[in-house]
Design an enzyme around this catalytic site. Structure first.
Site, PDB file in Angstrom:
ATOM      1  N   CYS A  51     117.819 -61.896 -13.627  1.00 33.59           N
ATOM      2  CA  CYS A  51     116.492 -61.666 -14.208  1.00 33.59           C
ATOM      3  C   CYS A  51     115.517 -61.540 -13.048  1.00 33.59           C
ATOM      4  O   CYS A  51     115.371 -62.471 -12.266  1.00 33.59           O
ATOM      5  CB  CYS A  51     116.142 -62.869 -15.085  1.00 33.59           C
ATOM      6  N   HIS A  52     114.913 -60.369 -12.898  1.00 32.78           N
ATOM      7  CA  HIS A  52     113.989 -60.202 -11.768  1.00 32.78           C
ATOM      8  C   HIS A  52     112.787 -59.323 -12.085  1.00 32.78           C
ATOM      9  O   HIS A  52     111.896 -59.175 -11.259  1.00 32.78           O
ATOM     10  CB  HIS A  52     114.728 -59.570 -10.577  1.00 32.78           C
TER      11      HIS A  52
END
Ligand code: UD1
Ligand code: UDP
Length: 360
Positions: free
Chosen positions: A208-209
């Site tokens: 998740c970025h």
């Protein structure tokens, strides 16, 4: 020999570069420019080393800051290289600020631009990468879409001329490097202290970025709450963008089921995809790799980026919301091995062939 200047800067571009450059260098002189956008060892050098990518000829050392500041500095730096090298074409991949800066610098100097991974559209300019994709596609002289849906978007925008369906270099890479794994890749996993991270037999792989999910605590914490309540731990190699937030949230909330790790190299990442029970991500690349590997994926995002992966719930969108993520992880999926919308693993050869035709 004709000269091609390739501009890269971010992790997913190194992966595409690895497969395209290998073929390109058989018939062209490639001048490789790394903007510096990603610079930590595990975000950059590790890919060059383990994927046998030639060392960049230039590293502009430009990273961080606001979008305009980063893109502006890159534009100036790339222009300097192009003026010195006078290439016959500029090649860019994907949709990062490095992509758009390269394309703009070249088109202003009347150097034809080739865009690989053309035609992706979410339908919102609120997504920073959408702006990069649209601008790059519209100034390019040669466009390569990965999938039929990409070709459709190019057609709708009136730029289907000089646009070709080549397949996805990410699929080329997935096949090429999967065949070259030695089974030791997961030994590279490290926790934030640098200690080896022992993997349980069963786990979920999470990344998740995206700016949209990680710029405040609320959304990332909803994702964490979902992962914390699963039947097996989630391995999460954390992008440096949200390293501190992830570390703090896990510590403050006492999460036990989320195994925070340093970013990993490509071979470790595809090994995690292969071994994971399911994938939870907001990554454009990882949602495709889940599909390539036949692993169910939940993409925490509000727009479909890769429509071809969504058949039979193979990939499903979820809100950054605990209940929605858990509901989607519970949905039955089925993969049809005969359905291969990302090409045949040889997109690089097709791309290079068309570049040859174009440059004459
Ligand atoms: C960028 C791309 C995104 C892509 C992602 C791949 C844009 C607009 N976004 O997002 O499309 O999905 O790369 O991973 O180009 N940082 C480090 N070390 C690094 C790299 C980054 O500390 O090696 C920090 C930067 O200093 C910055 C933050 O992480 O503060 C965000 O980096 P940035 O390159 O702006 O965007 P990404 O989130 O990486
Ligand atoms: N990836 C990796 N190490 C990690 C996390 C991801 O090598 O720690 C790989 C992943 O397998 C995929 C690519 O990086 O091939 C996707 O890059 P990212 O998610 O950074 O960007 P996006 O594809 O969303 O633009």
């Amino acid at each position: 020999m004709k000269k091609i200047c390739t501009v890269v800067g971010a992790r997913p571009q190194f992966i595409k570069l690895a497969v395209v450059s290998r073929v390109l260098r058989e018939g062209f002189q490639e001048v490789l420019v790394h903007t510096g956008q990603h610079y930590d060892h595990n975000m950059s050098d590790v890919f060059f080393e383990e994927m046998d990518i030639p060392k960049p000829d230039y590293n502009l050392g430009i990273s961080g800051g606001n979008h305009g500041q980063m893109t502006g500095q890159m534009l100036e730096g790339i222009e300097g290289v192009l003026l010195k090298e006078a290439p016959d074409m500029l090649l860019v991949f994907g949709d990062t600020n490095s992509t758009m800066a390269g394309a703009l610098a070249a088109v202003k100097l009347h150097i034809p631009v080739c865009h690989v991974e053309a035609g992706g559209r979410l339908g919102t300019l609120a997504n920073p990468e959408e702006v990069n994709r649209i601008v790059t596609d519209h100034v390019a002289s040669l466009r390569f879409a990965c999938t039929p849906s990409g070709m459709e978007f190019l057609k709708k925008e009136g730029i289907s001329d000089a646009s070709y369906l080549a397949g996805d270099p990410m699929y080329d890479a997935f096949r090429y490097y999967t065949d070259r794994l030695d089974g030791k890749e997961l030994d590279d996993l490290r926790d934030f202290s640098g200690a080896p991270l022992n993997l349980p037999e069963t786990f979920y792989y999470m990344t998740c970025h995206r700016q949209e999910n990680t710029d405040t605590d609320r959304k990332l914490d909803q994702i964490f709450q979902a992962m914390e309540s699963l039947d097996a731990p989630a391995v999460y190699p954390v992008h440096p963008r949200n390293h501190d937030r992830a570390e703090r949230l896990c510590r403050e909330k006492g999460y036990q089921n989320i195994l925070l790790a340093q970013p990993v190299g490509y071979k470790c990442s595809i090994s995690l995809v292969g071994r994971a029970k399911k994938i939870v991500t907001d990554s454009g690349g990882l949602q495709r790799e889940a599909f390539f590997a036949g692993k169910p994926c939940v993409t925490v995002f509000d727009h479909v980026a890769w429509p071809e992966t969504m058949v039979n719930n193979c990939n499903q969108l979820a809100e950054p919301d605990k209940a929605d993520i858990l509901a989607k992880l519970g949905v039955e999926t089925s993969f049809d091995p005969a359905y291969q919308p990302f090409g045949d693993g040889h997109s690089a050869e097709k791309i290079v062939e068309k570049i040859k035709e174009f440059l004459g």
